[in-house]
Design a protein around this motif. Structure first.
Motif, PDB file in Angstrom:
ATOM      1  N   LYS A  34       9.700  21.831  36.311  1.00 21.99           N
ATOM      2  CA  LYS A  34       9.201  20.423  36.917  1.00 21.99           C
ATOM      3  C   LYS A  34       9.537  19.078  36.037  1.00 21.99           C
ATOM      4  O   LYS A  34      10.023  18.222  36.825  1.00 21.99           O
ATOM      5  CB  LYS A  34       7.909  20.776  37.015  1.00 21.99           C
ATOM      6  N   GLU A  40      11.597  15.825  37.189  1.00 21.30           N
ATOM      7  CA  GLU A  40      11.020  14.513  37.009  1.00 21.30           C
ATOM      8  C   GLU A  40      11.970  13.458  36.476  1.00 21.30           C
ATOM      9  O   GLU A  40      12.017  12.274  36.813  1.00 21.30           O
ATOM     10  CB  GLU A  40       9.726  14.645  36.253  1.00 21.30           C
ATOM     11  N   PRO A  73      13.404   9.703  44.885  1.00 23.22           N
ATOM     12  CA  PRO A  73      11.993  10.098  45.016  1.00 23.22           C
ATOM     13  C   PRO A  73      11.955  11.515  44.795  1.00 23.22           C
ATOM     14  O   PRO A  73      12.533  12.426  45.327  1.00 23.22           O
ATOM     15  CB  PRO A  73      11.567   9.472  46.252  1.00 23.22           C
ATOM     16  N   LEU A  74      10.837  11.963  44.026  1.00 30.07           N
ATOM     17  CA  LEU A  74      10.571  13.332  43.647  1.00 30.07           C
ATOM     18  C   LEU A  74      10.563  14.227  45.089  1.00 30.07           C
ATOM     19  O   LEU A  74      10.673  15.386  45.339  1.00 30.07           O
ATOM     20  CB  LEU A  74       9.138  13.415  42.950  1.00 30.07           C
ATOM     21  N   THR A  75      10.043  13.340  46.094  1.00 29.68           N
ATOM     22  CA  THR A  75       9.956  14.321  47.574  1.00 29.68           C
ATOM     23  C   THR A  75      11.407  14.613  47.816  1.00 29.68           C
ATOM     24  O   THR A  75      11.288  15.777  48.433  1.00 29.68           O
ATOM     25  CB  THR A  75       9.337  13.396  48.509  1.00 29.68           C
ATOM     26  N   ARG A 121      12.322  17.642  45.908  1.00 33.29           N
ATOM     27  CA  ARG A 121      11.586  18.843  46.456  1.00 33.29           C
ATOM     28  C   ARG A 121      12.635  19.425  47.621  1.00 33.29           C
ATOM     29  O   ARG A 121      12.322  20.615  47.681  1.00 33.29           O
ATOM     30  CB  ARG A 121      10.285  18.549  46.537  1.00 33.29           C
ATOM     31  N   HIS A 122      12.591  18.351  48.598  1.00 32.96           N
ATOM     32  CA  HIS A 122      13.094  18.727  49.880  1.00 32.96           C
ATOM     33  C   HIS A 122      14.354  19.402  49.584  1.00 32.96           C
ATOM     34  O   HIS A 122      14.763  20.741  50.138  1.00 32.96           O
ATOM     35  CB  HIS A 122      13.365  17.670  50.719  1.00 32.96           C
ATOM     36  N   THR A 133      13.929  22.759  47.463  1.00 36.53           N
ATOM     37  CA  THR A 133      13.623  24.145  48.396  1.00 36.53           C
ATOM     38  C   THR A 133      14.492  24.651  49.674  1.00 36.53           C
ATOM     39  O   THR A 133      14.424  25.701  50.107  1.00 36.53           O
ATOM     40  CB  THR A 133      12.242  23.709  48.976  1.00 36.53           C
ATOM     41  N   PHE A 134      15.332  23.612  49.780  1.00 39.50           N
ATOM     42  CA  PHE A 134      16.281  23.907  51.144  1.00 39.50           C
ATOM     43  C   PHE A 134      17.366  24.741  50.594  1.00 39.50           C
ATOM     44  O   PHE A 134      17.674  25.824  51.283  1.00 39.50           O
ATOM     45  CB  PHE A 134      16.995  22.630  51.587  1.00 39.50           C
ATOM     46  N   TYR A 135      17.983  24.716  49.527  1.00 39.32           N
ATOM     47  CA  TYR A 135      19.280  25.319  49.164  1.00 39.32           C
ATOM     48  C   TYR A 135      18.766  26.505  48.292  1.00 39.32           C
ATOM     49  O   TYR A 135      18.095  26.436  47.372  1.00 39.32           O
ATOM     50  CB  TYR A 135      20.147  24.630  48.625  1.00 39.32           C
ATOM     51  N   LYS A 136      19.156  27.745  48.733  1.00 43.12           N
ATOM     52  CA  LYS A 136      18.851  29.036  47.823  1.00 43.12           C
ATOM     53  C   LYS A 136      19.352  28.980  46.527  1.00 43.12           C
ATOM     54  O   LYS A 136      18.811  29.662  45.718  1.00 43.12           O
ATOM     55  CB  LYS A 136      19.093  30.075  48.566  1.00 43.12           C
ATOM     56  N   ASN A 183       6.786   7.462  48.994  1.00 44.87           N
ATOM     57  CA  ASN A 183       7.351   8.980  48.949  1.00 44.87           C
ATOM     58  C   ASN A 183       6.411   9.958  48.308  1.00 44.87           C
ATOM     59  O   ASN A 183       6.756  10.812  47.754  1.00 44.87           O
ATOM     60  CB  ASN A 183       8.433   8.797  48.238  1.00 44.87           C
ATOM     61  N   VAL A 236       4.569  11.940  50.277  1.00 46.38           N
ATOM     62  CA  VAL A 236       4.663  12.892  51.245  1.00 46.38           C
ATOM     63  C   VAL A 236       6.089  13.452  51.616  1.00 46.38           C
ATOM     64  O   VAL A 236       6.800  12.408  52.052  1.00 46.38           O
ATOM     65  CB  VAL A 236       3.527  12.917  52.289  1.00 46.38           C
ATOM     66  N   GLY A 237       6.219  14.820  51.655  1.00 45.44           N
ATOM     67  CA  GLY A 237       7.545  14.955  52.112  1.00 45.44           C
ATOM     68  C   GLY A 237       7.767  16.400  52.758  1.00 45.44           C
ATOM     69  O   GLY A 237       6.737  17.140  52.727  1.00 45.44           O
ATOM     70  N   PHE A 238       8.691  16.899  53.244  1.00 46.03           N
ATOM     71  CA  PHE A 238       9.308  18.336  53.713  1.00 46.03           C
ATOM     72  C   PHE A 238       9.726  19.032  52.655  1.00 46.03           C
ATOM     73  O   PHE A 238      10.262  18.674  51.655  1.00 46.03           O
ATOM     74  CB  PHE A 238      10.202  18.137  54.652  1.00 46.03           C
ATOM     75  N   VAL A 239       9.168  20.403  52.642  1.00 43.81           N
ATOM     76  CA  VAL A 239       9.817  21.272  51.631  1.00 43.81           C
ATOM     77  C   VAL A 239      10.184  22.628  52.547  1.00 43.81           C
ATOM     78  O   VAL A 239       9.830  22.782  53.778  1.00 43.81           O
ATOM     79  CB  VAL A 239       8.821  21.790  50.673  1.00 43.81           C
ATOM     80  N   ASP A 240      11.456  23.497  52.038  1.00 45.64           N
ATOM     81  CA  ASP A 240      11.593  24.488  52.695  1.00 45.64           C
ATOM     82  C   ASP A 240      12.493  24.219  53.858  1.00 45.64           C
ATOM     83  O   ASP A 240      12.780  23.235  54.141  1.00 45.64           O
ATOM     84  CB  ASP A 240      10.444  25.579  53.018  1.00 45.64           C
ATOM     85  N   ARG A 241      12.931  25.360  54.471  1.00 46.60           N
ATOM     86  CA  ARG A 241      13.589  25.169  55.938  1.00 46.60           C
ATOM     87  C   ARG A 241      13.588  26.043  56.804  1.00 46.60           C
ATOM     88  O   ARG A 241      12.687  27.105  56.749  1.00 46.60           O
ATOM     89  CB  ARG A 241      15.289  25.261  55.380  1.00 46.60           C
ATOM     90  N   ILE A 274       3.028  15.224  47.093  1.00 47.41           N
ATOM     91  CA  ILE A 274       3.646  15.586  45.784  1.00 47.41           C
ATOM     92  C   ILE A 274       2.363  15.001  44.776  1.00 47.41           C
ATOM     93  O   ILE A 274       1.868  13.981  44.730  1.00 47.41           O
ATOM     94  CB  ILE A 274       4.915  14.807  45.333  1.00 47.41           C
ATOM     95  N   ILE A 311       2.591  11.812  42.545  1.00 39.96           N
ATOM     96  CA  ILE A 311       2.451  10.645  43.388  1.00 39.96           C
ATOM     97  C   ILE A 311       1.078  10.525  44.094  1.00 39.96           C
ATOM     98  O   ILE A 311       0.744   9.427  44.041  1.00 39.96           O
ATOM     99  CB  ILE A 311       3.559  10.615  44.184  1.00 39.96           C
TER     100      ILE A 311
END
Lengths: 150, 198
Positions: free
Chosen positions: A36, A40, A49-51, A54-55, A58-61, B142, B144-149, B158, B161
């Motif tokens: 983490k 950061e 942005p951290l969001t 994270r997106h 978590t998307f790519y393996k 920012n 709040v956001g999406f995670v995973d797929r 987050i 934040i």
């Protein structure tokens, strides 16, 4: 992984936000996972942005947000390997390392993962340790092979 | 900016160039249902409930009204057999995720969607992205956001934040088309269990 090394990697990419994935991949390959604190730091330096980080992570393996061992074991569970006894190889490796697929041992030595095909079915059953392929492997041979890793 | 003449539901409509079909319809009082649209935000085209049938060069096409720019002599049908069938299906799928959502229930009634067609998987979220985009585009925080797929995709706050920004804002709560409480639940979860979050 300390902040200086992360800064070095970021500087190599001129601190551009568009190089985010490259930066993350380099940290991942050196450190085996993305702590983490590292995320950061990257977020702060690249102004992303951290969001979004994270997106993407978590998307790519290819990225891991949980600790991974120094040696990643992949055991193929595809049809050809399965028929040739991959389940026995998996059982042996699980017994030896004490971890199940998706887990990492306490000393951060091994991470175990099953995969569905490595594209070399003629070599089945296949076990890959840290990028090195062990083909036509018997459970006892798998045990021997893993003893060579520190 | 030139003016463009097009036809919506049989009515001749004159609108400005660069508008979307949805904006054109709204300017003449024609209602197109939306779930992921918000006037302050960039069009996103996630929910597809605004799907309309357009006719250009003799053939019809199904397009998202919130994204499709108006063209000269475009013929738009906001309700047709095809459109209604698609909206009904979308609603049946979304209602499996958010069974108690008022906005969805109203639309389901209008389009005759069967609430029990699909097995319930209540995530209480239809991934419209309103909260995520509002926080990024309007508030620029920012938090709040999406995670995973794929099927596991979800919305999270987050913690680092959210702890600083969210208590005094919560402007994304009323935007949620499923249930404002859902956002509240996610925010509380993020703040109470920061390490449990991915």
């Amino acid at each position: 992984m300390d902040n200086d090394r992360i800064d070095q990697i970021i500087d190599k990419h001129q601190g551009k936000a568009s190089s985010l994935i490259q930066v993350l991949l380099e940290i991942q390959s050196e450190n085996h996972w993305l702590p983490k604190e590292a995320l950061e730091r990257v977020s702060e330096k690249l102004q992303v942005p951290l969001t979004r980080i994270r997106h993407i992570t978590t998307f790519y393996k290819a990225f891991s947000l949980v600790p991974k061992g120094r040696h990643e074991i992949h055991i193929c569970m595809g049809t050809a390997c399965h028929i040739r006894g991959a389940t026995h190889v998996l059982d042996t490796v699980q017994d030896l390392t004490g971890i199940r697929p998706g887990e990492t041992d306490m000393d951060l030595k091994f991470s175990l993962e099953t995969v569905n095909c490595l594209g070399c079915c003629a070599l089945g059953p296949v076990m890959v340790v840290g990028g090195k392929y062990h083909g036509k492997i018997a459970p006892t041979e798998a045990e021997e092979a893993l003893k060579n890793y520190e | 900016m030139g003016e463009i003449l097009l036809q919506i539901d049989g009515r001749e409509v004159k609108v400005e160039e660069g508008m979307t079909i949805l904006e054109a319809a709204q300017s003449t009082g024609i209602n197109i249902p939306t779930l992921c649209y918000h006037e302050k935000l960039e069009p996103y085209g996630a929910c597809r409930i605004c799907t309309v049938e357009v006719e250009t060069g003799g053939r019809t096409n199904l397009v998202a009204a919130c994204l499709y720019p108006v063209q000269e002599n475009l013929v738009v049908m906001t309700r047709s057999e095809k459109v209604d069938k698609i909206r009904k299906m979308l609603l049946e799928l979304m209602i499996a995720h958010a069974p108690e959502a008022g906005a969805l229930q109203e639309l389901a009634q209008e389009y005759g969607a069967n609430k029990d067609r699909f097995e319930k998987e209540p995530s209480f979220c239809i991934l419209c992205g309103l909260c995520v985009r509002y926080c990024a585009e309007v508030k620029k925080k920012n938090a709040v956001g999406f995670v995973d797929r794929g099927g596991r995709r979800e919305v999270i706050f987050i913690p680092e934040i959210a702890a600083k920004e969210c208590w005094n804002c919560k402007e994304c709560f009323p935007l949620c088309p499923t249930e404002a409480l859902q956002a509240g639940y996610l925010l509380t979860e993020a703040l109470a269990f920061p390490s449990g979050n991915r």
